[in-house]
Motif scaffolding. Structure first.
Motif, short mmCIF file in Angstrom:
data_model
loop_
_atom_site.label_atom_id
_atom_site.label_comp_id
_atom_site.label_asym_id
_atom_site.label_seq_id
_atom_site.Cartn_x
_atom_site.Cartn_y
_atom_site.Cartn_z
N LEU A 99 0.80 -1.29 0.05
CA LEU A 99 0.09 -0.06 -0.09
C LEU A 99 0.95 1.34 -0.03
O LEU A 99 0.89 2.21 -0.83
CB LEU A 99 -0.86 -0.03 1.21
N ASP A 136 2.32 2.73 6.69
CA ASP A 136 1.38 1.96 7.56
C ASP A 136 2.24 0.91 8.58
O ASP A 136 3.35 1.10 8.49
CB ASP A 136 0.39 1.19 6.65
N GLU A 137 1.64 0.34 9.29
CA GLU A 137 2.09 -0.40 10.31
C GLU A 137 3.12 -1.51 9.87
O GLU A 137 4.25 -1.83 10.67
CB GLU A 137 1.03 -1.09 11.34
N GLU A 138 2.88 -1.89 8.76
CA GLU A 138 3.69 -2.90 7.87
C GLU A 138 4.96 -2.14 7.70
O GLU A 138 6.33 -2.94 8.15
CB GLU A 138 3.04 -3.57 6.81
N HIS A 170 7.05 -1.29 10.65
CA HIS A 170 7.69 -2.35 11.26
C HIS A 170 8.93 -2.68 10.72
O HIS A 170 9.95 -2.86 11.18
CB HIS A 170 6.74 -3.46 11.42
#
Lengths: 275, 782
Positions: free
Chosen positions: B707, B757-759, B762
């Motif tokens: 994304l 985003d979180e991904e 991370h």
């Protein structure tokens, strides 16, 4: 026969024998497609093994369905999905086959075990397969879906939802974990990541995943939708019963609610108990 | 309005450049080897505006050049210079709607050229108009032929009826006589038998007379009807015939005009070769005759065209059933409206007057000379060295060349002295390098006359220039090339600003600051940045110092195709296809990676992290900075995975601390093995302590979630079912371009860690934790 007379109107005359034969052929194809669709969905044995005490209330509108359910286990985590593809009948079933195959591919590849990321990836695959780029003239097909991943010691669960929430009934209280308001597929807005909710679960929690077919069904004395509030109340009322009994009550309630009204969409409710 | 796209065909080594898109921020650099065709691109764009080409731009196959330019407009462009009332319906709205004005200049065999307006929608409008005119002519032909056929039949019928009427008249008269005779005989007859016989005969004659009378009456009616019909077709027939004649004349005159034009051109060419006075006089006479002939036929052609235009419309209206007066009136009105509309060429010419000026800035003509003969200025001798620079200087000083024709030498000297104190160049505006303490110079010029040391020019006036700062006064050529270039460029900009304040401008610069010091070349780039809002710039360069490594989208790579050896054509790759260009063509970018080292403080003693390519460098530098300052880490890009070991050797040799960050691609496996052996020798037993392998991630692009990759890197909505790097590979997207754009956006503060985003977050946290850990393990704290 009035029916046959009507069917001949406008499309040229077909001898009754010929139309009947064609109809039989289509029905035979659909029955066979139904077999394939069933084969792609998990067997009762697998459901029993992975979910334990559970029920599946699955009532397609037509022979084959746009709703589907799917479970699997990977690295001792249990993945449970209830999905509702756009449309019903043949188009819905085709989408459901795409969905099942993408779920198998993504979960079994082991690239991620985060529920949100799994939905992100399915969406990418659907967009790629259907050439969706956000243009107005292309297919907008996709699916609404609820995904739960129960961890190996069954003390927590991840949930990610595309329009479809999950209900957990605990101590006579129904907890709703809301879904993201977007489908798995192209949407009006640029793709946003799906949210993964980490939820603590305890023994005897009753978890329900479902499509919108049940609450959206028209019926009753005023011919209105069943709606979510009565649906939640019904689940609260019956959650302590055993799973088969819950299934039967849900079914009977729906049949009685529908009465003579036509079924508007496929209906799917999955329920299971945390053990 | 700015040039947004161009296409060049049949111009020197360029057969067809295809459409090339220019960056929206007004600076474009053409890179490529010598002889690749970079200057041809500039010349083609210059010729597009000026309309003139020399024969040496023609290709050997004698195809004629064609240059198309698209200009981006803002939709509210007033187009003051265009008489919009003469534009065909839909042209202006189509241009405004698309936001693009596309013009094409085509050169013709006589080296003249025409400008036409192009673009699919516009072409459709003109095609429709032309088609309507053709169908009008065709309709006239068929209507005329039909009416002539009908009239022929009517005439034949009338003739037949007239003959028949004459015969019937004759018969009537015969019967009438017979009746008189029978009446007389009956009067005289006494025999009853004979009387009865005569009576019967008289009755028969009476009957015959009656029949013939009825027949005559019927035929007379028919004849009158036919005659009326023929008379009713009169005007249509007459105008149809006249119109066909005009159309035929027009068709016949067109080749006569062409022939007259060729004859005129031949006579002109022959006259140019004549030497003797008598011969020249005869030639001039012939030229006069040829011109008269050409003009006469042109006028005839014009008059025929007008007659045809009106006639076809009259015929159309007559065929529709209108009366002749109304048909003539309507036809003239329609033709006037249609004739008033601009043709495709006229529309092109009209809009051409609105586009920016294309100016060429080149070292030879544009650098200020030490001296220039005034005669060269008076005679506009553009070929002389420094001509343009001197013209620019005179414009800034407000001097017309006539000024120097002043006979009073004292007044002249005084005026020049006054001006010399006024024309000051403030280098601070453009050049960061110091000339003197205050960075200001003055241009001094003087009017002198050649003396005996130049016998061939003795007594002729010339202008002499000096560049003066606080320390010394030197001839321009005695100053450094950098000062001279900047000075001349300053003159160019200032002169244009003074002369054409409101005109938009495209400056074509061939090899700006050639042979300038690297720092000075970077100043050139800064000047371009400063003026890009007023002036669009396209320049050619070989120098990495004239390329902004954060703005690779500004590049067009120019190179020769390889397959045909010397006959190879010039190919142009825009920024998104740079990967298709050869490494030689892209050498300024490769060098840029080297030149970037200095800016990245390559000589750092510690915390150097070698990465495999420029893309990794762009992403990791930007992301590292975004993650909370660069933590003193210096990412060093190798020239591809194979260059990693070279850089490692270099840093070992210099005694600098380093780590190597590699992504987990199949190609890097060999490099990893080589590194192990290399580092085993350097740090026996612990080679892995310097290697950071980012597992399950093939390339820096895979650090982003799909994304974020779509949203922030490719900026496109599409389904990506594979890895991000796989998507780039499969769709042949330029990695360096994406990476540099990302770095630029990050630099401008477009992203923060919260943008991802979180991904992605991370992945990045994990990566930088590993980098920090590796450095920390060697006794460093991050």
């Amino acid at each position: 026969m009035p029916g046959s007379k009507k069917s001949n109107k406008g499309s040229g005359y077909s001898p009754p024998g010929q139309a009947k034969a064609a109809n039989q052929e289509i029905m035979a194809s659909l029955r066979y497609a139904e077999l394939i669709q069933k084969a792609l969905m998990p067997s009762d044995q697998l459901l029993k093994r992975l979910l334990g005490e559970h029920f599946i209330f699955f009532m397609p509108k037509e022979v084959i369905s746009g709703d589907f359910y799917w479970v699997t286990q990977k690295d001792l985590q249990t993945y449970i999905v209830a999905a509702d593809c756009t449309g019903h009948g043949v188009p819905g079933a085709l989408m459901s086959i795409l969905g099942i195959s993408f779920l198998n591919e993504i979960v079994k590849s082991g690239r991620t075990d985060r529920a949100g990321r799994i939905l992100n990836r399915i969406r990418e695959k659907i967009m790629e397969a259907l050439h969706q780029t956000g243009n107005f003239d292309e297919s907008k097909d996709g699916m609404d879906l609820a995904l739960c991943i129960i961890n190996r010691d069954r003390t927590s669960m991840q949930f990610a939802g595309a329009n479809n929430p999950v209900y957990i009934v605990r101590n006579e209280t129904l907890i709703e974990i809301k879904a993201d308001k977007m489908p798995v597929g192209i949407d009006a807005m640029f793709e946003q990541p799906f949210t993964a909710h980490d939820i603590r679960i305890v023994k005897n929690d009753r978890v329900y995943l479902f499509s919108d077919g049940y609450p959206d069904q028209f019926g009753g004395p005023a011919g209105k939708k069943f709606k979510y509030r009565p649906f939640k109340q019904l689940l609260l009322d019956i959650h302590q019963k055993d799973m088969q009994e819950q299934h039967d009550i849900l079914k009977e309630t729906m049949i009685s609610w529908m009465g003579d009204n036509e079924q508007v969409d496929d209906i799917l409710i999955m329920g299971f108990t945390i053990t | 309005m700015r040039l947004s796209e161009f296409r060049i065909r049949n111009f020197r080594s360029i057969i067809d450049s295809g459409w090339n898109t220019l960056p929206a921020d007004n600076i474009t650099a053409l890179i490529g080897q010598n002889e690749s065709g970079k200057t041809s691109v500039l010349e083609a764009l210059y010729s597009f505006r000026e309309g003139e080409i020399s024969e040496d731009v023609l290709r050997s196959d004698m195809t004629f050049p064609e240059v198309s330019c698209s200009y981006r407009i803002d939709g509210n462009e007033p187009f003051d210079l265009v008489d919009v009332s003469r534009l065909p319906e839909g042209v202006l709205s189509s241009i405004k709607k698309s936001g693009v004005l596309r013009l094409t200049r085509k050169w013709l065999p006589d080296m003249t050229s025409q400008i036409i307006i192009s673009g699919d929608q516009i072409s459709e409008i003109f095609d429709k108009i032309e088609k309507e005119e053709v169908s009008l002519t065709e309709a006239t032909r068929s209507a005329t032929e039909k009416i002539l056929d009908e009239s022929g039949l009517l005439t034949d019928e009338i003739e037949r009826l007239e003959k028949s009427a004459a015969y019937l008249d004759h018969e009537i008269s015969r019967i009438s006589k017979k009746q008189s005779k029978l009446a007389k005989l009956l009067k005289r007859a006494s025999d009853p038998v004979k009387q009865a016989m005569l009576k019967r005969e008289a009755e028969e004659a009476e009957g015959e007379y009656g029949e013939l009378s009825a027949k005559i009456k019927a035929e007379e009616l028919l004849l009158a009807e036919k005659r009326d019909k023929l008379a009713g077709n009169y005007f249509l027939r007459e105008y149809g015939v006249k119109c066909l004649k005009v159309l035929e004349d027009l068709e016949n005159t067109s080749p006569r005009l062409e022939k007259a034009y060729r004859e005129l051109a031949d006579v002109e060419d022959n006259l140019a070769l004549m030497t003797g006075d008598k011969e020249i006089r005869a030639g001039e006479h012939k030229l006069y005759e040829a011109k008269e002939n050409y003009i006469g036929i042109s006028r005839r052609m014009e008059s025929l065209r007008e007659m045809a235009g009106v006639s076809v419309r009259i015929v159309k209206h007559l065929a529709e059933g209108k009366g002749i007066i109304e048909a003539e009136k309507d036809a003239e009105k329609e033709f006037a409206a249609c004739n008033n509309l601009f043709s495709r060429e006229e529309t092109g010419e009209a809009f051409f007057s609105c586009i920016p000026r294309h100016e060429f800035f080149e070292d030879f003509s544009s650098l200020l000379p030490n001296r220039i003969d005034l005669n060269d200025i008076f005679e506009n001798n553009t070929k002389v060295e420094g001509y343009k620079a001197v013209k620019n200087f005179l414009i800034i000083a407000g001097l017309d060349p006539k000024f120097f024709k002043q006979t009073n030498n004292r007044i002249l000297k005084q005026k020049i002295e006054n001006l010399n104190n006024e024309v000051t160049v403030d280098f601070q505006e453009y050049w960061r390098q110091n000339i003197g303490n205050d960075n200001k110079i003055k241009i001094h010029f003087e009017l002198e006359h050649y003396d005996i040391s130049h016998p061939e020019k003795k007594g002729r006036p010339y202008l002499e220039f000096w560049i003066k700062d606080e320390h010394e006064r030197l001839y321009p050529k005695q100053r450094s090339r950098g000062v001279r270039w900047f000075l001349s460029f300053y003159l160019e900009l200032k002169a244009f600003a003074k002369e054409n304040n409101s005109t938009e401008r495209l400056l074509l610069i061939d090899e700006p600051g050639l042979s300038l010091h690297a720092r000075a070349q970077e100043d050139v780039l800064k000047v371009f940045e400063d003026i890009k809002d007023q002036v669009q710039i396209i320049y050619t360069t070989h120098s990495p110092h004239l390329i902004d490594h954060n703005k690779l989208y500004r590049l067009l790579a120019v190179q020769r195709s390889r397959q045909n050896g010397e006959q190879s054509e010039t190919l142009i790759y825009d920024a998104s296809h740079l990967h298709s260009a050869t490494s030689d063509t892209l050498s300024p970018i490769s060098s840029l990676m080297g030149t970037g080292f200095d800016r990245q403080q390559f000589t750092r003693q510690t915390r150097n992290v070698i990465v495999e390519d420029i893309c990794s460098f762009y992403y990791l530098s930007a992301l590292c900075k975004m993650q909370g300052g660069n933590q003193g880490i210096s990412f060093l890009p190798a020239n591809g995975p194979a260059g990693v070991t070279t850089l490692v050797n270099l840093l070992i040799g210099w005694g600098f601390d380093f780590s190597v960050l590699l992504f987990d691609s199949p190609e890097n496996q060999d490099i990893l093995n080589m590194l192990h052996s290399q580092l085993e020798g350097f740090e026996p037993g612990n080679p892995d302590s310097r290697i950071i392998l980012i597992q399950k991630t093939e390339a820096p692009e895979d650090l982003f979630s799909t994304l974020d990759f779509k949203k922030h890197i490719i900026k496109k909505r599409t389904g990506i079912a594979e890895s991000n790097s796989g998507y780039i590979r499969d769709n042949a997207i330029s990695r360096p371009l994406l990476a540099s754009c990302f770095a630029r956006s990050a630099e401008s503060g477009e992203f923060t860690p919260a943008s991802f985003d979180e991904e992605t977050r991370h992945n990045l946290e994990e990566l930088f934790a590993r980098v920090g850990e590796r450095i920390w393990n060697r006794g460093e704290t991050v």
